[in-house]
Structures are given as C-alpha cells and as structure tokens.
Scaffold this motif. Structure first.
Motif, PDB file in Angstrom:
ATOM      1  N   UNK A  34       0.829  -1.207   0.000  1.00 21.62           N
ATOM      2  CA  UNK A  34       0.000   0.000   0.000  1.00 21.62           C
ATOM      3  C   UNK A  34       0.869   1.265   0.000  1.00 21.62           C
ATOM      4  N   UNK A  35       0.241   2.382  -0.390  1.00 26.17           N
ATOM      5  CA  UNK A  35       0.965   3.653  -0.416  1.00 26.17           C
ATOM      6  C   UNK A  35       1.929   3.768  -1.575  1.00 26.17           C
ATOM      7  N   UNK A  36       1.722   2.970  -2.625  1.00 27.26           N
ATOM      8  CA  UNK A  36       2.660   2.935  -3.739  1.00 27.26           C
ATOM      9  C   UNK A  36       1.897   2.673  -5.042  1.00 27.26           C
ATOM     10  N   UNK A  37       2.368   3.261  -6.130  1.00 22.39           N
ATOM     11  CA  UNK A  37       1.694   3.117  -7.420  1.00 22.39           C
ATOM     12  C   UNK A  37       2.048   1.791  -8.085  1.00 22.39           C
ATOM     13  N   UNK A  38       1.107   1.270  -8.871  1.00 20.39           N
ATOM     14  CA  UNK A  38       1.392   0.111  -9.722  1.00 20.39           C
ATOM     15  C   UNK A  38       0.794   0.369 -11.096  1.00 20.39           C
ATOM     16  N   UNK A  39       1.338  -0.313 -12.074  1.00 24.84           N
ATOM     17  CA  UNK A  39       0.995  -0.024 -13.466  1.00 24.84           C
ATOM     18  C   UNK A  39       0.168  -1.155 -14.076  1.00 24.84           C
ATOM     19  N   UNK A  84      -5.987   7.147  -9.993  1.00 27.48           N
ATOM     20  CA  UNK A  84      -5.584   6.488 -11.239  1.00 27.48           C
ATOM     21  C   UNK A  84      -5.240   7.554 -12.263  1.00 27.48           C
ATOM     22  N   UNK A  85      -4.091   7.417 -12.893  1.00 25.66           N
ATOM     23  CA  UNK A  85      -3.644   8.432 -13.859  1.00 25.66           C
ATOM     24  C   UNK A  85      -3.148   7.747 -15.128  1.00 25.66           C
ATOM     25  N   UNK A  86      -3.413   8.385 -16.235  1.00 21.44           N
ATOM     26  CA  UNK A  86      -2.921   7.899 -17.517  1.00 21.44           C
ATOM     27  C   UNK A  86      -1.421   8.170 -17.594  1.00 21.44           C
ATOM     28  N   UNK A  87      -0.627   7.093 -17.695  1.00 18.89           N
ATOM     29  CA  UNK A  87       0.825   7.268 -17.800  1.00 18.89           C
ATOM     30  C   UNK A  87       1.214   7.630 -19.227  1.00 18.89           C
ATOM     31  N   UNK A  88       0.764   6.801 -20.165  1.00 19.05           N
ATOM     32  CA  UNK A  88       1.021   7.122 -21.565  1.00 19.05           C
ATOM     33  C   UNK A  88       0.105   6.286 -22.450  1.00 19.05           C
ATOM     34  N   UNK A  89      -0.133   6.824 -23.636  1.00 20.55           N
ATOM     35  CA  UNK A  89      -0.975   6.142 -24.612  1.00 20.55           C
ATOM     36  C   UNK A  89      -0.189   6.062 -25.914  1.00 20.55           C
ATOM     37  N   UNK A  90      -0.043   4.835 -26.433  1.00 17.80           N
ATOM     38  CA  UNK A  90       0.748   4.661 -27.658  1.00 17.80           C
ATOM     39  C   UNK A  90      -0.174   4.114 -28.749  1.00 17.80           C
ATOM     40  N   UNK A  91      -0.593   5.011 -29.663  1.00 20.28           N
ATOM     41  CA  UNK A  91      -1.405   4.514 -30.778  1.00 20.28           C
ATOM     42  C   UNK A  91      -0.528   3.765 -31.783  1.00 20.28           C
ATOM     43  N   UNK A  92      -1.063   2.705 -32.332  1.00 19.82           N
ATOM     44  CA  UNK A  92      -0.353   1.932 -33.359  1.00 19.82           C
ATOM     45  C   UNK A  92      -1.212   1.969 -34.631  1.00 19.82           C
ATOM     46  N   UNK A  93      -0.726   2.638 -35.679  1.00 18.49           N
ATOM     47  CA  UNK A  93      -1.554   2.782 -36.888  1.00 18.49           C
ATOM     48  C   UNK A  93      -1.921   1.440 -37.518  1.00 18.49           C
ATOM     49  N   UNK A  94      -1.115   0.404 -37.281  1.00 19.78           N
ATOM     50  CA  UNK A  94      -1.340  -0.870 -37.980  1.00 19.78           C
ATOM     51  C   UNK A  94      -1.994  -1.930 -37.089  1.00 19.78           C
ATOM     52  N   UNK A  97      -3.719  -0.660 -29.907  1.00 20.67           N
ATOM     53  CA  UNK A  97      -3.084   0.446 -29.199  1.00 20.67           C
ATOM     54  C   UNK A  97      -2.782   0.019 -27.760  1.00 20.67           C
ATOM     55  N   UNK A  98      -1.772   0.661 -27.152  1.00 16.14           N
ATOM     56  CA  UNK A  98      -1.390   0.364 -25.761  1.00 16.14           C
ATOM     57  C   UNK A  98      -1.685   1.569 -24.871  1.00 16.14           C
ATOM     58  N   UNK A  99      -2.207   1.274 -23.694  1.00 18.77           N
ATOM     59  CA  UNK A  99      -2.557   2.316 -22.729  1.00 18.77           C
ATOM     60  C   UNK A  99      -1.987   1.900 -21.372  1.00 18.77           C
ATOM     61  N   UNK A 100      -1.111   2.728 -20.810  1.00 16.16           N
ATOM     62  CA  UNK A 100      -0.570   2.447 -19.477  1.00 16.16           C
ATOM     63  C   UNK A 100      -1.269   3.339 -18.459  1.00 16.16           C
ATOM     64  N   UNK A 101      -1.796   2.723 -17.396  1.00 17.48           N
ATOM     65  CA  UNK A 101      -2.457   3.482 -16.327  1.00 17.48           C
ATOM     66  C   UNK A 101      -1.757   3.173 -15.011  1.00 17.48           C
TER      67      UNK A 101
END
Length: 684
Positions: A34-39, A84-94, A97-101
């Motif tokens: 507890x008290x710590x972020x996880x992805x 909860x926060x959006x860390x990064x979003x990586x769109x893949x045109x082909x 897509x990946x979403x890290x929270x």
C-alpha cells in the motif's frame, strides 16, 4: 472502426512486484504494497483513447467495500486515497493500441485480497471488465505507512529475511536453534490471507473487520489469537504434557511452511502440536508476509504471574524438593514476537517495537492473545497502557519469593529480585548471533517502584515467617556447562559467617522439569551431615550420571531444577539455594562443499556428528533449506563414540541469503539435535 474496444489487460505482475519488493512471494494474485503506485497495461483496438469520448473508471472491491476511481490525465499519486492516472498512450496505426495506467493505493488502505474491475462509459454504452485480483500488504518502505521502518538493513532483516535463530535453554547455557520462516514458499502468502478471513472478527462482521485491517495494531491482535486454536479455527494446538501421540513433538518442527500448509490442507484443523517457540516463529512468518517488520524475542526466566501481584511464590520441602503449589510459575524461557508499528492510540513516544504473544496463556479481550504492548510502555512501567502491558511487565520484572515449608508452615523465605527477565534476546540483524535487548525492557531493578506497583495488588498477603539465617551462606556452582551424555558436575559452597563451629545437615535435590512449569518428582538426591569450623568455607563436589537424568521423551534440551537446603542442627534454621539449567544437546556440523552456490544447481553438503554416548544410537536425519524444493531425509545408525559423515545433495530454488539446516531425531536416548549453515545462493 470508431469504437474504443478493450482487448486484453496485463497487470504487469513481475514488474510491479519487483517495484513493490514483493518479488519471491508466492500467490495466485498480483502482490502489492500500500501507499505505492502500480501499473496496468491495457491493449485496445479501434481508435485511440479519447478522455472526452469515454470514461475509464476502476472499481476496487474488498468484500462489501469498494471505491470507484476515474482515470485522469495528470493526477498526482495520493497517500490518502485511491487514484488512477494515464501514464502514456501509444497509438499503433497498424494494430492494437497500448494504454498504461498508474493506480495508487493510500498508505492506510486495508490489508486484503482485492478484486479489480474496469468500467468503460461512452455516450452509447457502459461495459464492465473483470481484470483480476491483487493482494495488498503493509509497506515498511513507505514513510506514510504506520509500519514504516527507517533502515534498509532492518527492513531486510525483519521483513524480507526468511531465516532465523531462536534462543532457548538458560542464560548461562544458551542454545541457538535454526528456524526457517518460509514466507517465500509456494502458497504461504495465500494461506496467511486465509488466516485473516477465518478470524472470528471477520466471521462476525466482515465490513467492520475489513475496515479495521488498515491498522497494524488491529491486525496484530487478530493474528495473535489466530496462531493458537483456543478460540477459533487457529493454526496450532498447544501441548506441554510430554505426550505428543496423535501429533508432532514441538521440538521436531524447524520451519513455518510445514505447519501452515498442514493447517490449510486439513481444512483448517489445528496442527498438533506447538509450544511457545513454535507459536512465536509461525506468528513471525505471518506478520512478515503481511508486511509488518517482526522479530522473535526470548525472555529467559519469564514470570507467569496469574494474580498480577508482581510476586512469584516458589515452595520447597526441607529436603530441597520443589513443590507444585500455586498457579504462578517461571518459564525457563518464553518466546514472543515484537512487531514494529506506530501507536497513535497511546499518544506520543510509544511508536516502535510492540510485544505480541500468540502462546495461549491468559485471555485479553475474552480471547487467548497478548498485545500489542509497547516495549517503551513496559520500560516506563506505564501499566495502564493497552494492550496487556501489566502482564508483560510482570514477565520481565516480578520478584521471586522462595520458601521452605513444612505442614503448610513457612520455615524460611528468600527474595530474589534479579532472576526474572535475566536476559531478553533476539537475533542480531545481518548476523547469526544473539543481540541482548534487556535494556529496552527494564532498567536496573528499582525496588521502591516495584513495591509501589505491587503493594495494592498484594494486599499484605505473601511470605511470612523467619528470613534465612545471617550466619550461613550457601550457593550452587556448575563446574562446566552440562551436555547430554555427560555427567553433571557441581559443587555446593557453604560459608559459616560466624566465629562458632556448626553442625549442619545438607539436602541436595535434582528434578527434571518442563521449561514452562514447576518440576515433578525428584530423580536424584543426596543427604549428608557437615561439620564446619568458625568462619570456614567448604566446597562439596557432586556428580549426577547421565543414566540418572536421561529424559524419556525426545526434546531439544533436558532441564533440571537443582536445590540445596542447609539446616543448622542446633538452631533449626535453614537456608536454600537453587539453580535451574538446561543440559545442551550435542550439535550437528554442516559444511557446504562449494563456496559458490548457484540457484537451481545441485550442491553437496556434509553433515558430521560424533556419537558421545556409550551405546549405539539411531534416528532420522532431515536436511532442509529455505527455497529447497524438497527435504532430504535418511535413517542413520551410529556406533558408540564414532563419527558419522553423511553427504547430502540439495538443489536451492531461490537466490539470496539462505540457511541449510539439519535435525537428527534420536530414538535412544530420546533427543533432538540441530545444526545449521548459512549460504549465499547466487542467481544463475
């Protein structure tokens, strides 16, 4: 495709557990602190994530409790609430897509097994996804957590280390025996969580119990009661009878995993049997698993003061035989645990080590448990502080009144203020040696304070009769530390303090005893007349043979109560001296052949034992190692006075500081021998 479609979710178990320092803990779930972020990694198809078009809301569920946490773009992790926060979003045109929270738990979140859900809301639909489960533990690395421990070395020792030493015997002949806490063994974490779930508190009011699990004080009290089986579906049944049929002799346990697994495999039937060191060692495992820094502590000459008058009364006959009168007793040693936590309920100054004792001795809040009692409160004699401070204070501070009685009449009394709590010890961090922590519990005895504390409770009762005569002094002295198989050699020293000769009668008596209670019948005695001159001191040597003291039931240590009564024939005055000591079992020697020990690679160790007895001995040798896939067991027969060297092959399954430990259970004479060697297992 214009729809946001969730494909798969990865809870990033390996990466998160390394960051949360829970790697190595075996569970069917993700394990976090507890008290710590996880992805969390989410793979989705369709268009890239657009927070204006869809809402992502995590639902974090613990039994009937839940919290909903919307994903935001720029949230700072909060130590007070879930976020909860959006860390990064990586769109893949082909492709997908990946979403890290990044999800963060508060530092005061409840310990337990949570379910993680995700709700995706758009203008047109609401879809809910079950993402999996995670187990949340306390976090001694997080400053806002109430179990925070400043030193990394101490966190390594008291949370991460799975090897320990338990100190037994007596202060003058202390025995250190190995114990494997086994918190990394397969399934142990899940069993420890089950222990919380089976508690009477959870069964009576699930919601209240889960809310209270944010507090390590509450957790400590629950676990203290659940390690013994007296009031609940607890882990261990105590047995001090000497008859262990239908179960395991407590001296034969060497690690917590066997006990916890047996409890789980039998649908939570109590495991037979435990004594104080087994209760304490299992509790240490459970608390370390839950993330609470914990250590096992031994109090030598531990008072069990049932009437809370801070006086233990011991009675002897004129022949020196100790009598089993009264409910008070002194345990030669007693083990409990200390856990590190804040104590806001006690006000300032009482954070730190807290005594918790799962051995069923006295009830606390209608259940067999003890603590957490702040060590600082015990030291400061703050006997009104909860929980159970007066009981623990008496364990380390009570006076002993030793009385010689005849026909219920007290012939003489001697008061001993020093023997109780003579040594309080634990394993030294980073070392396989003993650390003396007596000064954390008590100062040099302050007689006036003790008597002020005990006078009201005593109510004038206690010892009456004549004090020991001033003209004579007597003491007992062991000539060497006793070892099983050898004779016990000691001298009785008598000093005549006055300038007249005396005719004396000397009565010496030896009794076998269990560590936790008064002895029963005598196994050896000697009676002689002694003439002593004016101002003379005489020393009289005695020997007790191995045949005379040999125990009938296998144990690690034989304990003996030795007493002498010197009677002045003319005045009929008597003086008593007594000594309780253990007879140390021979130890096993272990040598590991390779200095460089590698995980998952077969190693060889040699176990050496010299039979000190004049008879052939036989028994079962067990060798184990924390992280070892399976124990190695073999039967042995060793001729008298011969040395056995046995090669043992083992394969360590985990890297880190580990302990190879061996036990040899002999049938004749019945005794349990131990040995250990620490090894550093390198990653492959």
């Amino acid at each position: 495709m214009d729809e946001f479609n969730l494909g798969s979710v990865d809870l990033q178990q390996r990466q998160n557990q390394i960051r949360h320092k829970t790697d190595g803990l075996s569970s069917s779930t993700l394990v976090l602190r507890r008290g710590q972020a996880f992805t969390v990694l989410m793979i989705h198809e369709g268009r890239p994530f657009d927070p204006l078009k869809e809402k992502l809301i995590f639902r974090i569920v613990l039994g009937p409790l839940f919290v909903e946490v919307p994903v935001t773009r720029l949230a700072q992790p909060s130590l007070n609430q879930w976020s909860a926060a959006l860390e990064r979003s990586i769109p893949d045109p082909t492709g997908p897509h990946a979403l890290w929270v990044s999800l963060s738990s508060p530092a005061s979140a409840s310990v337990g097994v949570y379910t993680l859900q995700l709700r995706i809301e758009t203008c047109f639909s609401v879809r809910t996804h079950l993402l999996g489960q995670f187990t949340l533990l306390c976090n001694p690395w997080c400053q806002a957590d109430s179990v925070f421990l400043q030193s990394e070395d101490l966190r390594t020792e008291y949370v991460k280390s799975d090897i320990g030493l338990l100190f037994k015997g007596s202060p003058g002949n202390m025995v250190s025996r190995p114990w494997s806490f086994d918190q990394y063994e397969k399934g142990i974490l899940d069993i420890c969580m089950k222990l919380l779930q089976l508690s009477p508190q959870y069964q009576a009011d699930m919601r209240k119990d889960l809310q209270n699990r944010s507090d390590p004080v509450y957790i400590g009290r629950v676990i203290s009661a659940m390690v013994n089986s007296n009031d609940d579906k607890g882990v261990l049944m105590g047995n001090w009878s000497g008859d262990y049929s239908g179960g395991v002799n407590p001296s034969k346990w060497s690690g917590s995993a066997d006990i916890l697994r047996k409890w789980a495999e039998t649908q939570f039937e109590p495991v037979k049997y435990g004594q104080c060191w087994v209760f304490a060692a299992v509790m240490c495992t459970v608390m370390r698993v839950l993330g609470v820094p914990t250590r096992v502590v031994t109090n030598f000459n531990s008072a069990h003061d049932t009437n809370s008058n801070l006086v233990i009364e011991e009675y002897y006959t004129e022949m020196g035989e100790k009598l089993s009168i009264g409910r008070d007793s002194i345990w030669n040693f007693h083990m409990w645990v200390e856990s590190w936590m804040k104590r806001p309920d006690l006000g300032r100054g009482y954070d730190g080590w807290q005594v918790l004792d799962p051995t069923p001795q006295e009830r606390s809040g209608e259940m067999f448990r003890c603590g957490p009692a702040a060590v600082k409160a015990i030291y400061e004699k703050k006997v009104d502080a909860q929980y159970d401070v007066p009981f623990v204070y008496a364990e380390v501070n009570a006076d002993v009144h030793r009385m010689i009685v005849r026909d219920r009449k007290i012939l003489s009394t001697r008061v001993d203020k020093r023997s109780v709590g003579a040594l309080i010890s634990t394993k030294r961090p980073g070392s396989m040696s003993m650390l003396d922590i007596t000064s954390e519990y008590k100062t040099e005895q302050d007689d006036s304070t003790v008597h002020a504390l005990s006078a009201n409770a005593r109510g004038g009762e206690g010892a009456t009769g004549r004090v020991a005569p001033q003209g004579l002094a007597v003491s007992l002295q062991l000539l060497k530390a006793p070892v099983v198989g050898e004779n016990i050699s000691f001298i009785v020293v008598i000093a005549n303090k006055v300038a007249v000769p005396k005719l004396l009668r000397k009565h010496v008596n030896a009794q076998n005893k269990e560590y936790n209670r008064n002895p029963t019948g005598s196994f050896w005695e000697a009676h002689h007349d002694v003439k002593i001159g004016p101002k003379e001191t005489v020393s009289i040597k005695h020997e007790i043979s191995f045949k005379e003291y040999m125990l009938k039931e296998a144990g690690e240590d034989s304990l003996v109560n030795l007493a002498v009564v010197i009677e002045d024939v003319k005045s009929e005055e008597r003086v008593l001296a007594s000594e309780e000591f253990n007879i140390r079992s021979p130890s096993l020697d272990i040598q590991v052949q390779n200095e460089y020990v590698v995980v998952n690679t077969q190693q060889v160790a040699t176990v050496t034992f010299t039979n000190p007895f004049s008879i052939v001995v036989s028994g079962e040798l067990t060798v184990a190692c924390s992280g070892l896939r399976e124990k190695v067991q073999t039967r042995l027969t060793i001729p008298p006075r011969e040395t056995m060297r046995k090669a043992i092959y083992f394969t360590p399954g985990m890297a880190g500081a580990k302990m190879l430990y061996a036990s040899l259970v002999l049938m004749n004479p019945p005794t349990v021998l131990h040995g250990f060697e620490t090894i550093t297992v390198q990653a492959s």
